[in-house]
Design an enzyme around this catalytic site. Structure first.
Site, PDB file in Angstrom:
ATOM      1  N   GLU A  81       0.827  -1.214   0.000  1.00  0.00           N
ATOM      2  CA  GLU A  81       0.000   0.000   0.000  1.00  0.00           C
ATOM      3  C   GLU A  81       0.861   1.263   0.000  1.00  0.00           C
ATOM      4  O   GLU A  81       0.591   2.198   0.752  1.00  0.00           O
ATOM      5  CB  GLU A  81      -0.935   0.010   1.212  1.00  0.00           C
ATOM      6  N   GLU A  88      -6.715  -7.744  -0.833  1.00  0.00           N
ATOM      7  CA  GLU A  88      -7.162  -7.917   0.553  1.00  0.00           C
ATOM      8  C   GLU A  88      -8.654  -7.627   0.561  1.00  0.00           C
ATOM      9  O   GLU A  88      -9.070  -6.475   0.387  1.00  0.00           O
ATOM     10  CB  GLU A  88      -6.473  -6.913   1.495  1.00  0.00           C
TER      11      GLU A  88
HETATM   12  C1  GLA Z   1      -4.272  -2.653   4.784  1.00  0.00           C
HETATM   13  C2  GLA Z   1      -2.930  -3.326   4.966  1.00  0.00           C
HETATM   14  C3  GLA Z   1      -3.014  -4.587   5.776  1.00  0.00           C
HETATM   15  C4  GLA Z   1      -3.882  -4.372   7.004  1.00  0.00           C
HETATM   16  C5  GLA Z   1      -5.248  -3.897   6.564  1.00  0.00           C
HETATM   17  C6  GLA Z   1      -6.215  -3.661   7.705  1.00  0.00           C
HETATM   18  O1  GLA Z   1      -4.933  -3.132   3.737  1.00  0.00           O
HETATM   19  O2  GLA Z   1      -2.333  -3.611   3.725  1.00  0.00           O
HETATM   20  O3  GLA Z   1      -1.730  -4.957   6.156  1.00  0.00           O
HETATM   21  O4  GLA Z   1      -3.278  -3.428   7.817  1.00  0.00           O
HETATM   22  O5  GLA Z   1      -5.121  -2.670   5.916  1.00  0.00           O
HETATM   23  O6  GLA Z   1      -6.343  -4.765   8.500  1.00  0.00           O
END
Ligand code: GLA
Length: 606
Positions: free
Chosen positions: A178, A252
């Site tokens: 991210e 995700e």
């Molecule tokens: C983001 C991050 C993950 C986690 C999620 C929330 O997507 O990439 O590592 O922190 O948020 O759980």
């Protein structure tokens, strides 16, 4: 065609060692595997969050839900706690975790960071990176990049041989994590990509994973998106604009959420997830459930957020309301998603393995104790205050002590309190200041010669956003009395690395913080002791170890009120429980429960 095979070979395979479509590739905007159409149905689980003894059982559960892949981060700070000392043993044997996945017929998507977020202490970065206060993490600053490169090289030795092209099961590798919601420096992202290639990850599909609004990708890399339940239509529509030719994957798909200390527990209904998943799969999209099985951020490894201008430390449970609960038991969500996957794929997965019963143990007497004040190590004398990191300390507490040289009545102010301070005058607690609540001052009275103690606890480093850059522990600024700086401190580093060899005695502890110790039996039925959950309701704020395993933090503000005790870490007789409690005095007696208690009030996951 969006991200085509030609582009991927050019960008992902440094020396173009393979020109055939082996493994996971992209053709005509779709994933293919060994040349055939392929849909990734993955579940995320993290090896340090699952007792190693249970890795295999959790992987079997993944297979039985109908998954073809599991996704895991690699947590740099778990492997390199001291610079240059790499640990891949026991719980850290990530290669073994991946091999076991292969034995269970599962592919692996690897997310080696080096930054990983994940509600994990400092987003997986080692605290020692912060010793030099100018280090810019997640940037091309050599003070960050050089250790990161060394780490990725070492990781490559461990895991590059497990890529599909070399007979293993790693099919894709994520670049950073991210990054789009952190920075805009393409040179940094490019460097991480190159470091991964140089570390031997040169035959797997590379990609980046971001929120749909802030893709942080390189132009020639596959993008996947992260989002929560209820947002699939709009987020995939957004991805279509970023990557018009496909393929489309939720990197995700947040099927639950995590919790902060002092806030409600998050849940999200199985039906809602199942309905949306059915739509996602109908579209032919690929998915990774975050988390399929969250497990536990054992020890000091729970991180924190900085949101709405406030510090929000995470609890240790990473149950996440995911399909497999914290102790690996299938939930109604597991069954609901299994049915949806079965229907969408037409494939019946293996039967769901049975899970053993849990147990409750009553009356664990912590009848040995010692006060922290009787166990202080040799201090460091310093004109100015020092942070934990400056003293080479990662976790635990730090004590700042000073003898005052004049009578005083007025305001004591701490600038940069990270995170929770107890203020003592001549051994008597006169106040508590909590960074969560933005408390940084109190009024007190001191007489010449009094000892002023500021005992500061580290509640977990921030793991997301720009605040990470300045995140250090202890007191970052100065301490003033009515505006006058206080200098010349004795500083005690308290990492609590060895709570076992303190001078315990069979006494009632009368001067908190106290270490408590007790032993108990855990009847074994069958081959191993059953899992159980330590009830922490009677404790104040502190930390628990079981048979040398750091279980995690306790805090009476909740929402988490039990600590997961894996049966595999218990023995029939003489289990040793050690509790550090900042607040509770006496002789505690603890119980364990058959069920976790993660929160009495719940709110929907965002
Ligand atoms: C983001 C991050 C993950 C986690 C999620 C929330 O997507 O990439 O590592 O922190 O948020 O759980």
């Amino acid at each position: 065609m969006g991200v085509g095979l030609g582009v991927l070979l050019a960008s992902n395979v440094s020396a173009a060692t393979t020109a055939t479509a082996r493994g996971l590739t992209i053709e005509q905007g779709h994933f293919t595997f060994d040349g055939k159409p392929f849909r990734i149905i993955s579940g995320e689980m993290h090896y340090p969050r699952i007792p190693r003894e249970y890795w295999r059982a959790r992987l079997k559960m993944a297979k039985a839900m109908g998954l073809n892949t599991i996704t895991t981060y690699v947590f740099w700070n778990a492997h390199e706690a001291e610079p240059g000392h790499y640990d891949f043993s026991g719980q850290n044997d990530v290669a073994e975790f991946i091999r076991e996945a292969q034995q269970e017929g599962l592919y692996v998507i690897l997310r080696p960071g080096p930054y990983v977020c994940s509600e994990w202490e400092f987003g997986g970065l080692p605290a020692w990176l912060l010793k030099d206060k100018d280090t810019q993490v997640r940037s091309t600053d050599p003070k960050f990049m050089q250790p990161a490169q060394r780490w990725l090289q070492r990781l490559g030795q461990e895991l590059a041989p497990l890529q599909y092209s070399r007979g293993g099961n790693i099919i894709a590798v994520q670049v950073e994590n991210e990054y789009g919601s952190f920075g805009h420096d393409d040179a940094y992202l490019e460097q991480i990509r190159q470091d991964l290639i140089d570390s031997g990850f040169n035959t797997s599909l590379f990609y980046t994973s971001d929120s749909a609004e802030q893709p942080g990708s390189l132009p020639d890399l596959l993008k996947v998106i992260n989002f929560g339940v209820g947002h699939a239509h709009e987020k995939f529509a957004q991805l279509h604009t970023w990557q018009p030719g496909g393929p489309y994957m939720a990197g995700e798909y947040w099927v639950g959420w995590f919790d902060h200390w002092g806030a409600p527990h998050h849940v999200i209904g199985a039906e809602k997830v199942a309905t949306e998943l059915a739509w996602i799969l109908q579209q032919g999209y690929s998915v990774n459930f975050y988390m399929f099985h969250g497990g536990t951020s054992f020890g000091w490894m729970n991180g924190a957020n900085w949101d709405d201008d406030s510090y929000q430390p995470d609890v240790n449970s990473y149950d996440y309301d995911s399909p497999l609960d914290e102790s690996g038991r299938p939930t109604p969500k597991y069954n609901a998603l299994r049915n949806v996957i079965m229907k969408a794929t037409g494939v019946t997965p293996p039967p769901v393995p049975a899970t053993p019963a849990t147990q409750a143990i009553r009356g664990i007497k912590l009848d040995e104790s010692v006060s922290l004040w009787d166990e202080l190590p040799t201090p460091t004398a310093s004109h100015e205050l020092q942070t934990m990191e400056a003293l080479g300390q990662a976790y635990g507490d730090i004590l700042y002590r000073k003898q005052v040289t004049a009578d005083f009545a007025g305001e004591l102010r701490i600038d940069g309190l990270h995170d929770y301070a107890q203020v003592y005058v001549d051994g008597k607690r006169v106040g508590i200041l909590d960074r969560r609540l933005k408390q940084d001052r109190l009024t007190l009275k001191l007489a010449k010669g009094d000892t002023l103690d500021l005992l500061v606890q580290n509640d977990g480093r921030i793991n997301f956003g720009q605040q990470m850059i300045t995140e250090r522990k202890g007191i970052l600024g100065g301490v003033t009395l009515q505006g006058q700086p206080l200098m010349d401190w004795q500083i005690y580093s308290l990492p609590f690395n060895d709570s076992d060899s303190l001078h315990y005695a069979r006494v009632t502890c009368q001067h908190a913080p106290c270490f408590y110790r007790g032993t108990f039996d855990a009847p074994v039925s069958g081959s191993a002791a059953a899992d159980t959950f330590l009830d922490t309701a009677g404790l104040g704020k502190g930390f628990v170890w079981l048979n040398g395993h750091p279980l995690g933090r306790t805090w009476r503000i909740g929402p988490q009120r039990t600590l997961y005790v894996p049966g595999a870490w218990l023995k029939p007789h003489g289990n040793q429980l050690v509790v550090l409690d900042l607040l509770v005095e006496g002789r505690p007696v603890l119980n364990t429960l058959k069920h976790p208690v993660l929160g009495t009030t719940t709110v929907p996951a965002p």
